[in-house]
Motif scaffolding. Structure first.
Motif, short mmCIF file in Angstrom:
data_model
loop_
_atom_site.label_atom_id
_atom_site.label_comp_id
_atom_site.label_asym_id
_atom_site.label_seq_id
_atom_site.Cartn_x
_atom_site.Cartn_y
_atom_site.Cartn_z
N LEU A 2 0.85 -1.19 0.00
CA LEU A 2 0.00 0.00 0.00
C LEU A 2 0.88 1.24 0.00
O LEU A 2 1.90 1.30 0.70
CB LEU A 2 -0.88 0.02 1.25
CG LEU A 2 -1.86 -1.15 1.42
CD1 LEU A 2 -2.45 -1.12 2.83
CD2 LEU A 2 -2.97 -1.09 0.39
N THR A 3 0.48 2.24 -0.78
CA THR A 3 1.20 3.51 -0.71
C THR A 3 0.89 4.16 0.63
O THR A 3 -0.07 3.78 1.33
CB THR A 3 0.75 4.45 -1.83
OG1 THR A 3 -0.62 4.82 -1.61
CG2 THR A 3 0.90 3.81 -3.20
N ILE A 4 1.70 5.16 0.98
CA ILE A 4 1.47 5.84 2.27
C ILE A 4 0.10 6.50 2.29
O ILE A 4 -0.56 6.55 3.33
CB ILE A 4 2.59 6.86 2.55
CG1 ILE A 4 2.49 7.37 4.01
CG2 ILE A 4 2.57 8.00 1.56
CD1 ILE A 4 3.68 8.22 4.44
N GLY A 5 -0.36 6.97 1.11
CA GLY A 5 -1.68 7.58 1.04
C GLY A 5 -2.78 6.57 1.28
O GLY A 5 -3.74 6.85 2.01
N GLU A 6 -2.67 5.40 0.68
CA GLU A 6 -3.68 4.34 0.86
C GLU A 6 -3.68 3.87 2.31
O GLU A 6 -4.74 3.68 2.92
CB GLU A 6 -3.38 3.18 -0.08
CG GLU A 6 -3.60 3.51 -1.55
CD GLU A 6 -3.08 2.42 -2.47
OE1 GLU A 6 -3.67 2.24 -3.55
OE2 GLU A 6 -2.08 1.75 -2.12
N PHE A 7 -2.49 3.65 2.83
CA PHE A 7 -2.36 3.20 4.23
C PHE A 7 -2.95 4.24 5.18
O PHE A 7 -3.68 3.91 6.12
CB PHE A 7 -0.88 2.95 4.54
CG PHE A 7 -0.63 2.21 5.81
CD1 PHE A 7 -0.75 0.83 5.87
CD2 PHE A 7 -0.24 2.88 6.97
CE1 PHE A 7 -0.50 0.14 7.05
CE2 PHE A 7 0.00 2.20 8.15
CZ PHE A 7 -0.13 0.83 8.20
N SER A 8 -2.67 5.50 4.91
CA SER A 8 -3.17 6.60 5.71
C SER A 8 -4.69 6.66 5.68
O SER A 8 -5.33 6.83 6.71
CB SER A 8 -2.59 7.92 5.19
OG SER A 8 -3.27 9.03 5.73
N ASN A 9 -5.29 6.48 4.50
CA ASN A 9 -6.73 6.56 4.35
C ASN A 9 -7.44 5.42 5.08
O ASN A 9 -8.46 5.62 5.74
CB ASN A 9 -7.10 6.54 2.87
CG ASN A 9 -8.58 6.78 2.64
OD1 ASN A 9 -9.16 7.72 3.19
ND2 ASN A 9 -9.21 5.93 1.83
N ILE A 10 -6.88 4.22 4.99
CA ILE A 10 -7.51 3.06 5.63
C ILE A 10 -7.47 3.19 7.16
O ILE A 10 -8.45 2.92 7.85
CB ILE A 10 -6.81 1.76 5.18
CG1 ILE A 10 -7.05 1.51 3.69
CG2 ILE A 10 -7.31 0.57 6.00
CD1 ILE A 10 -6.22 0.38 3.12
N CYS A 11 -6.32 3.61 7.68
CA CYS A 11 -6.13 3.67 9.14
C CYS A 11 -6.57 4.99 9.75
O CYS A 11 -6.57 5.15 10.97
CB CYS A 11 -4.66 3.42 9.48
SG CYS A 11 -4.06 1.80 8.99
N LYS A 12 -6.92 5.97 8.89
CA LYS A 12 -7.33 7.29 9.35
C LYS A 12 -6.22 7.96 10.18
O LYS A 12 -6.46 8.51 11.25
CB LYS A 12 -8.63 7.21 10.17
CG LYS A 12 -9.80 6.57 9.42
CD LYS A 12 -10.10 7.30 8.13
CE LYS A 12 -11.22 6.64 7.35
NZ LYS A 12 -11.41 7.23 6.00
N VAL A 13 -5.02 7.85 9.64
CA VAL A 13 -3.85 8.50 10.24
C VAL A 13 -3.17 9.29 9.13
O VAL A 13 -2.92 8.74 8.05
CB VAL A 13 -2.87 7.46 10.84
CG1 VAL A 13 -1.63 8.15 11.39
CG2 VAL A 13 -3.55 6.65 11.92
N SER A 14 -2.85 10.54 9.38
CA SER A 14 -2.28 11.37 8.33
C SER A 14 -0.89 10.87 7.92
O SER A 14 -0.18 10.23 8.70
CB SER A 14 -2.18 12.82 8.80
OG SER A 14 -1.17 12.97 9.78
N ALA A 15 -0.52 11.18 6.68
CA ALA A 15 0.80 10.82 6.19
C ALA A 15 1.89 11.48 7.02
O ALA A 15 2.96 10.89 7.28
CB ALA A 15 0.93 11.20 4.72
N LYS A 16 1.62 12.71 7.48
CA LYS A 16 2.59 13.42 8.32
C LYS A 16 2.83 12.65 9.61
O LYS A 16 3.97 12.52 10.09
CB LYS A 16 2.08 14.83 8.61
CG LYS A 16 3.03 15.65 9.46
CD LYS A 16 2.47 17.06 9.70
CE LYS A 16 3.41 17.89 10.56
NZ LYS A 16 2.87 19.25 10.81
#
Length: 275
Positions: A2-16
């Motif tokens: 998963l890209t960081i964006g996909e991972f971020s969206n699924i877990c509801k955690v920002s990329a930052k």
């Protein structure tokens, strides 16, 4: 992957936030493209991130979570102990919030009835009393505010051992005498004491004399209100106080089922002002 964006969206955690977690070693990307620096996470890491989020919801710090994750042996046992400790902390917070909510509701009720938010001060009882001489066995020391809970148990444990060793007889409940008005960098000048019937080596005379007395039913958090009311009363009625006040703990807090069962007597030494 998963890209960081996909991972971020699924877990509801920002990329930052994910980048910060990687920086502190909490959860690292499975792979970083060496050419463009893109970060990729594995499907298996979704559960790791959900685990981190779950502990965060219990108010674990990131450092605490990192320690739990890095525990290689008996991880489940360590996690269980950490959760049990956190459970106690949250239960205490819930009790404190419940008490605050009750107080808030009472203030709202008073205001709706046209009363002042400080009208509770009217229920604080004040009376003059002459306190006779007593013998004290005591420990006097400088105590910082954060040290009081520990010092109460430690000092009274030592005092009751002395009473037993010297075969003395307790004459009244334990008390604390405050010998100064304010905290200093060294703490508050405090004397932990137990009145005894016998005068013996290691005891001292204490002659309070004329005092303002208040009986507090309930939490020690109400003590500042009592101190304020006593001083207001003394000023209004023409009395001046000394720097000494003392508290007598009628109820042993270690045996009280709730704060509502606590009974504390507060004495403020005074004398009539001279013209």
């Amino acid at each position: 992957m998963l890209t960081i964006g996909e991972f971020s969206n699924i877990c509801k955690v920002s990329a930052k936030t994910l980048r910060y977690y990687a920086e502190i070693g909490l959860i690292q990307p499975e792979e970083i493209d060496p050419e463009n620096g893109y970060r990729y996470y594995s499907i298996d890491q979704l559960e790791t991130m959900l685990f981190i989020n779950r502990l965060k919801s219990y108010n674990f710090s990131l450092e605490e979570i990192k320690t739990i994750r890095n525990t290689e042996e008996l991880q489940d046992e360590a996690l269980c102990l950490a959760l049990m400790k956190k459970e106690k902390e949250i239960e205490k917070q819930v009790r404190e919030y419940q008490k605050t909510l009750e107080q808030l509701n009472q203030d709202i009720s008073n205001l709706k009835q046209g009363n002042s938010i400080m009208s509770y001060m009217e229920n604080i009882n004040i009376r003059l009393t002459e306190v006779p001489e007593m013998y004290l066995i005591s420990i006097r020391k400088m105590v910082h505010e954060y040290e009081f809970p520990e010092e109460y148990g430690k000092c009274y444990g030592q005092l009751f051992k002395k009473i037993k060793d010297k075969r003395l007889t307790p004459a009244a409940p334990p008390m604390v005498l405050f010998h100064s008005d304010e905290f200093s960098p060294f703490g508050l000048d405090t004397e932990f004491a137990v009145p005894v019937k016998e005068y013996a080596t290691g005891t001292r005379n204490f002659c309070p004399g004329l005092c303002i007395k208040t009986v507090l039913h309930g939490s020690y958090t109400e003590l500042p209100s009592v101190y304020a009311k006593q001083r207001e009363w003394a000023e209004r009625e023409g009395y001046e106080g000394s720097s000494l006040l003392y508290e007598v703990y009628i109820t042993d807090p270690s045996r009280a089922a709730s704060e509502n069962e606590l009974i504390t007597e507060i004495y403020y030494l005074v004398k009539k002002k001279t013209l």
